[in-house]
Structure formats: structure tokens, C-alpha cells
Write a protein that holds these residues in place. Structure first.
Motif, mmCIF file in Angstrom:
data_model
loop_
_atom_site.group_PDB
_atom_site.id
_atom_site.type_symbol
_atom_site.label_atom_id
_atom_site.label_comp_id
_atom_site.label_asym_id
_atom_site.label_seq_id
_atom_site.Cartn_x
_atom_site.Cartn_y
_atom_site.Cartn_z
ATOM 1 N N ILE A 1 44.717 32.800 43.705
ATOM 2 C CA ILE A 1 43.728 33.755 44.206
ATOM 3 C C ILE A 1 44.191 34.176 45.605
ATOM 4 N N GLY A 2 44.561 35.432 45.744
ATOM 5 C CA GLY A 2 45.137 35.902 47.001
ATOM 6 C C GLY A 2 44.123 35.992 48.125
ATOM 7 N N ALA A 3 44.637 36.134 49.327
ATOM 8 C CA ALA A 3 43.787 36.238 50.524
ATOM 9 C C ALA A 3 42.770 37.355 50.353
ATOM 10 N N GLY A 4 41.543 37.059 50.648
ATOM 11 C CA GLY A 4 40.499 38.077 50.671
ATOM 12 C C GLY A 4 39.992 38.534 49.313
ATOM 13 N N CYS B 1 45.215 25.031 41.304
ATOM 14 C CA CYS B 1 44.999 26.395 41.804
ATOM 15 C C CYS B 1 45.370 26.502 43.285
ATOM 16 N N PHE B 2 45.697 27.720 43.707
ATOM 17 C CA PHE B 2 45.866 28.055 45.126
ATOM 18 C C PHE B 2 44.834 29.127 45.435
ATOM 19 N N ILE B 3 44.055 28.932 46.482
ATOM 20 C CA ILE B 3 43.074 29.956 46.871
ATOM 21 C C ILE B 3 43.352 30.354 48.321
ATOM 22 N N GLY B 4 43.696 31.625 48.512
ATOM 23 C CA GLY B 4 44.122 32.122 49.818
ATOM 24 C C GLY B 4 42.974 32.315 50.794
ATOM 25 N N VAL B 5 43.338 32.544 52.024
ATOM 26 C CA VAL B 5 42.352 32.636 53.114
ATOM 27 C C VAL B 5 41.293 33.707 52.836
ATOM 28 N N ASN B 6 40.064 33.356 53.159
ATOM 29 C CA ASN B 6 38.931 34.285 53.053
ATOM 30 C C ASN B 6 38.617 34.763 51.645
ATOM 31 N N GLY C 1 52.886 20.789 50.454
ATOM 32 C CA GLY C 1 51.967 21.919 50.299
ATOM 33 C C GLY C 1 51.867 22.421 48.866
ATOM 34 N N TYR C 2 51.885 23.749 48.705
ATOM 35 C CA TYR C 2 51.599 24.340 47.388
ATOM 36 C C TYR C 2 52.858 24.788 46.651
ATOM 37 N N ALA C 3 54.009 24.208 47.012
ATOM 38 C CA ALA C 3 55.261 24.561 46.335
ATOM 39 C C ALA C 3 55.099 24.384 44.831
ATOM 40 N N ILE D 1 43.230 24.714 48.784
ATOM 41 C CA ILE D 1 42.224 25.666 49.237
ATOM 42 C C ILE D 1 42.542 25.907 50.712
ATOM 43 N N THR D 2 42.923 27.130 51.057
ATOM 44 C CA THR D 2 43.512 27.353 52.379
ATOM 45 C C THR D 2 42.463 27.294 53.493
ATOM 46 N N SER D 3 41.885 28.406 53.888
ATOM 47 C CA SER D 3 40.899 28.384 54.982
ATOM 48 C C SER D 3 39.848 29.459 54.778
ATOM 49 N N TYR E 1 45.291 36.999 41.445
ATOM 50 C CA TYR E 1 44.346 38.017 41.889
ATOM 51 C C TYR E 1 44.625 38.378 43.346
ATOM 52 N N THR E 2 44.439 39.655 43.669
ATOM 53 C CA THR E 2 44.454 40.046 45.080
ATOM 54 C C THR E 2 43.194 40.858 45.368
ATOM 55 N N GLY E 3 42.897 41.008 46.631
ATOM 56 C CA GLY E 3 41.707 41.762 47.014
ATOM 57 C C GLY E 3 42.064 43.193 47.345
ATOM 58 N N THR E 4 41.292 43.781 48.228
ATOM 59 C CA THR E 4 41.538 45.149 48.669
ATOM 60 C C THR E 4 42.222 45.070 50.020
ATOM 61 N N LYS E 5 43.367 45.681 50.106
ATOM 62 C CA LYS E 5 44.060 45.574 51.395
ATOM 63 C C LYS E 5 43.561 46.625 52.380
ATOM 64 N N ALA E 6 43.782 46.364 53.639
ATOM 65 C CA ALA E 6 43.346 47.297 54.678
ATOM 66 C C ALA E 6 44.136 48.594 54.577
HETATM 67 C C1 LIG Z 1 48.691 37.078 46.453
HETATM 68 C C2 LIG Z 1 49.950 36.966 47.282
HETATM 69 C C3 LIG Z 1 50.611 35.610 47.029
HETATM 70 C C4 LIG Z 1 50.849 38.112 46.851
HETATM 71 O O1 LIG Z 1 52.071 37.906 47.441
HETATM 72 P P1 LIG Z 1 53.086 39.078 47.823
HETATM 73 O O2 LIG Z 1 54.444 38.567 47.525
HETATM 74 O O3 LIG Z 1 52.771 39.476 49.215
HETATM 75 O O4 LIG Z 1 52.751 40.226 46.844
HETATM 76 P P2 LIG Z 1 53.532 41.583 46.774
HETATM 77 O O5 LIG Z 1 54.418 41.787 47.962
HETATM 78 O O6 LIG Z 1 54.179 41.657 45.435
HETATM 79 O O7 LIG Z 1 52.350 42.629 46.889
HETATM 80 C C5 LIG Z 1 52.090 43.565 45.901
HETATM 81 C C6 LIG Z 1 51.042 44.497 46.441
HETATM 82 O O8 LIG Z 1 49.792 43.827 46.545
HETATM 83 C C7 LIG Z 1 49.311 43.873 47.896
HETATM 84 N N1 LIG Z 1 48.696 42.598 48.168
HETATM 85 C C8 LIG Z 1 49.290 41.379 48.154
HETATM 86 N N2 LIG Z 1 48.421 40.433 48.441
HETATM 87 C C9 LIG Z 1 47.246 41.039 48.671
HETATM 88 C C10 LIG Z 1 45.962 40.571 49.002
HETATM 89 N N3 LIG Z 1 45.729 39.251 49.175
HETATM 90 N N4 LIG Z 1 44.960 41.469 49.121
HETATM 91 C C11 LIG Z 1 45.204 42.778 48.940
HETATM 92 N N5 LIG Z 1 46.411 43.285 48.602
HETATM 93 C C12 LIG Z 1 47.410 42.428 48.474
HETATM 94 C C13 LIG Z 1 50.536 44.124 48.730
HETATM 95 O O9 LIG Z 1 50.198 44.737 49.954
HETATM 96 C C14 LIG Z 1 51.335 45.028 47.833
HETATM 97 O O10 LIG Z 1 50.826 46.325 47.900
HETATM 98 P P3 LIG Z 1 51.791 47.602 47.805
HETATM 99 O O11 LIG Z 1 52.509 47.470 46.502
HETATM 100 O O12 LIG Z 1 50.878 48.784 47.889
HETATM 101 O O13 LIG Z 1 52.723 47.504 48.968
HETATM 102 C C15 LIG Z 1 49.704 37.038 48.805
HETATM 103 O O14 LIG Z 1 49.526 38.315 49.266
HETATM 104 C C16 LIG Z 1 48.530 36.232 49.274
HETATM 105 O O15 LIG Z 1 47.378 36.612 49.247
HETATM 106 N N6 LIG Z 1 48.908 35.034 49.759
HETATM 107 C C17 LIG Z 1 47.983 34.079 50.313
HETATM 108 C C18 LIG Z 1 48.020 34.120 51.822
HETATM 109 C C19 LIG Z 1 47.280 32.961 52.384
HETATM 110 O O16 LIG Z 1 46.131 32.725 52.093
HETATM 111 N N7 LIG Z 1 47.989 32.202 53.179
HETATM 112 C C20 LIG Z 1 47.476 30.980 53.741
HETATM 113 C C21 LIG Z 1 48.495 29.917 53.516
HETATM 114 S S1 LIG Z 1 48.001 28.401 54.219
#
Ligand SMILES: CC(C)(COP(=O)(O)OP(=O)(O)OC[C@H]1O[C@@H](n2cnc3c(N)ncnc32)[C@H](O)[C@@H]1OP(=O)(O)O)[C@@H](O)C(=O)NCCC(=O)NCCS
Length: 222
Positions: free
Chosen positions: A189-192, A169-174, A73-75, A153-155, A205-210
Motif C-alpha cells: 500500500i503506497g504512501a498516502g 504487507c507493507f503500508i507506506g506513510v500516511n 526492514g521490508y526487503a 507499517i511505516t509511519s 496501491y498508490t494514492g493521488t499524487k500532488a
Molecule cells: C508505491 C511505491 C512503492 C511505488 O514505487 P515507485 O517505484 O515510485 O513507482 P513508479 O516510479 O513506478 O511510479 C509510477 C507512477 O505512480 C506514481 N506514484 C508512485 N507512488 C505513488 C503514491 N504513493 N501516491 C501517488 N502516486 C504514486 C508515480 O509518481 C508515477 O507516476 P507517473 O507515471 O505519472 O510519473 C512508492 O511510491 C511508495 O508509495 N512507497 C512507499 C514510501 C514510504 O512510505 N516510505 C517509507 C519507508 S519507511
């Protein structure tokens, strides 16, 4: 599907299990063995097939007998997969690529080696996918866009038209990449997340969390 080619899968984790499943159900490859580094072998068989040490795999199955897929995977931001791809090629193995019969693409789509493209990916015209890149299920890769080498590129990722995703690169879901944007090498690029401008090397990068509402669900849908 008739089995005309043989495959060795590198790995014994869940990705390797899925690769075995997909190749068995939906390709001309018969998986004949698994391989992993000698010091990580836990069992001599996996899914009823032999597990051979990668260091001496050629003494069990020669490179002219079977192709190989590196199911890692993406290790380390995809570096581990890239490293074992390089080692397998050095040993003379051809690295196979898989394109799901349930993915949509055009016949002239350029796809590199050790690429795995799952179901429901939509690859528009003039898309290019580099060596070692994994497209898990359901992504949209817009026209004239290219994904570099060793990307994951995840899903349900949307890469709009005329984009360039550089290597590793790693690009998270959605996640969504707006049109004509360049994602620099080793970006996470984090999920969303929604990316609207070019990025720089190794950015995250991360998006806007719920947000959580101060109410319980029994107050709704009465
Ligand atoms: C980007 C990512 C790697 C960050 O990892 P993480 O270790 O969870 O990050 P942290 O715990 O340091 O989070 C820091 C802050 O950002 C927020 N955050 C993390 N990822 C986020 C995202 N994708 N969107 C919005 N906010 C996010 C966390 O909630 C946290 O907020 P807080 O400080 O208010 O509690 C991870 O959240 C992510 O998006 N991973 C991809 C998931 C995915 O697509 N998986 C499919 C695999 S096949």
C-alpha cells in the motif's frame, strides 16, 4: 532503566542502529553484540560492540545468555526478516519484542515475537500484532483490528477499526485503511493511499499524487 536482559541485534544497517538506540534508552535489554551473515561482515565491530557471524553466533553467545532481534526492514516484502527469524529460532534464540514507553496501548494487547513498536503508536482495545511486525512511529491501529505476521507499517498510517492486515504487507506513510477492510497477504500500500474495500493477494496501491502549479512560490504570501 535497569538492564536485566541481554540482546543480540541481527543487522548493522540503520534499522539495527535505531534498535540499539531504543533498546539502550528505553528497555531492560543491554545490547551485547550484533550479528550478520558471514559474507556481509564489513567490520568486526559496530557501535563499539562485536559483530559475529550469524552462522556460528551460538559459539560466541549461547541462546540461554541473550535474546535476539532481527532488525531487517521490508526487503523482498518482509521475507528476509521472516527467514532470519526462522533461522534464529531454529538455533534456539528467543526473539525479543519492544514496545516504546511512549506508545499508547492497553495492558492486554496481544503482541507477538520480534515485534518493534516505536513511539506515538496508538493501539486501541482488542488490537493484535503478529510476529515479526514493525510499527514505525505514529500509527493508529483501531479497535478490534489485527496486523498479521511480518508486516511493515511505516509511519502515520491509519488502520481503522475491525480491519485485518494479513501477513507480509507493507503500508507506506500516511496511508489510510477504512474500517472493516481486509488487506490481503503481501499487499504493498503506497504512501498516502486510501483503501476502502478488501484487497487481493500481492496487490499494489498508490494514492493521488500532488500536482505542480505553473507558478513560482515568490508570487505567494506577500
Ligand atoms: C508505491 C511505491 C512503492 C511505488 O514505487 P515507485 O517505484 O515510485 O513507482 P513508479 O516510479 O513506478 O511510479 C509510477 C507512477 O505512480 C506514481 N506514484 C508512485 N507512488 C505513488 C503514491 N504513493 N501516491 C501517488 N502516486 C504514486 C508515480 O509518481 C508515477 O507516476 P507517473 O507515471 O505519472 O510519473 C512508492 O511510491 C511508495 O508509495 N512507497 C512507499 C514510501 C514510504 O512510505 N516510505 C517509507 C519507508 S519507511
Amino acid at each position: 532503566m535497569q538492564k536485566t536482559k541481554k540482546a543480540i541485534v541481527f543487522g548493522t544497517g540503520s534499522f539495527a542502529e535505531v534498535v540499539h538506540f531504543m533498546l539502550s534508552k528505553d528497555s531492560a535489554y543491554e545490547v551485547v553484540a550484533f550479528t550478520v551473515s558471514k559474507d556481509t561482515i564489513k567490520d568486526t565491530t559496530f557501535l563499539g560492540l562485536p559483530v559475529y557471524p550469524f552462522e556460528s553466533i551460538e559459539s560466541f553467545i549461547a541462546s540461554y545468555e541473550a535474546e535476539m532481534f532481527i532488525a531487517i526492514g521490508y526487503a523482498k516484502m518482509n521475507d528476509v526478516r521472516a527467514e532470519f527469524m526462522s533461522q534464529a529460532k531454529f538455533k534456539g534464540y528467543k526473539l525479543l519484542s519492544y514496545l516504546s514507553s511512549r506508545a499508547q496501548h492497553w495492558k492486554d494487547t496481544k503482541i507477538g515475537e520480534n515485534v518493534f513498536i516505536f513511539e506515538n503508536n496508538n493501539l486501541q482495545p482488542f488490537v493484535e500484532i503478529g510476529d515479526g511486525t514493525i510499527l514505525w512511529s505514529g500509527n493508529h491501529i483501531g479497535h478490534h483490528s489485527s496486523i498479521g505476521k511480518y508486516c511493515f507499517i511505516t509511519s502515520h498510517v491509519v488502520v481503522s477499526g475491525h480491519c485485518r492486515v494479513e501477513d507480509s504487507c507493507f503500508i507506506g506513510v500516511n496511508a489510510t485503511i477504512a474500517d472493516d477492510v481486509k488487506i490481503a497477504k503481501k499487499n504493498l500500500i503506497g504512501a498516502g493511499a486510501l483503501i476502502t474495500k478488501n484487497t487481493d493477494y500481492a496487490e499494489v496501491y498508490t494514492g493521488t499524487k500532488a500536482t505542480i502549479l505553473n507558478k513560482t512560490s515568490d508570487r505567494f504570501f506577500q
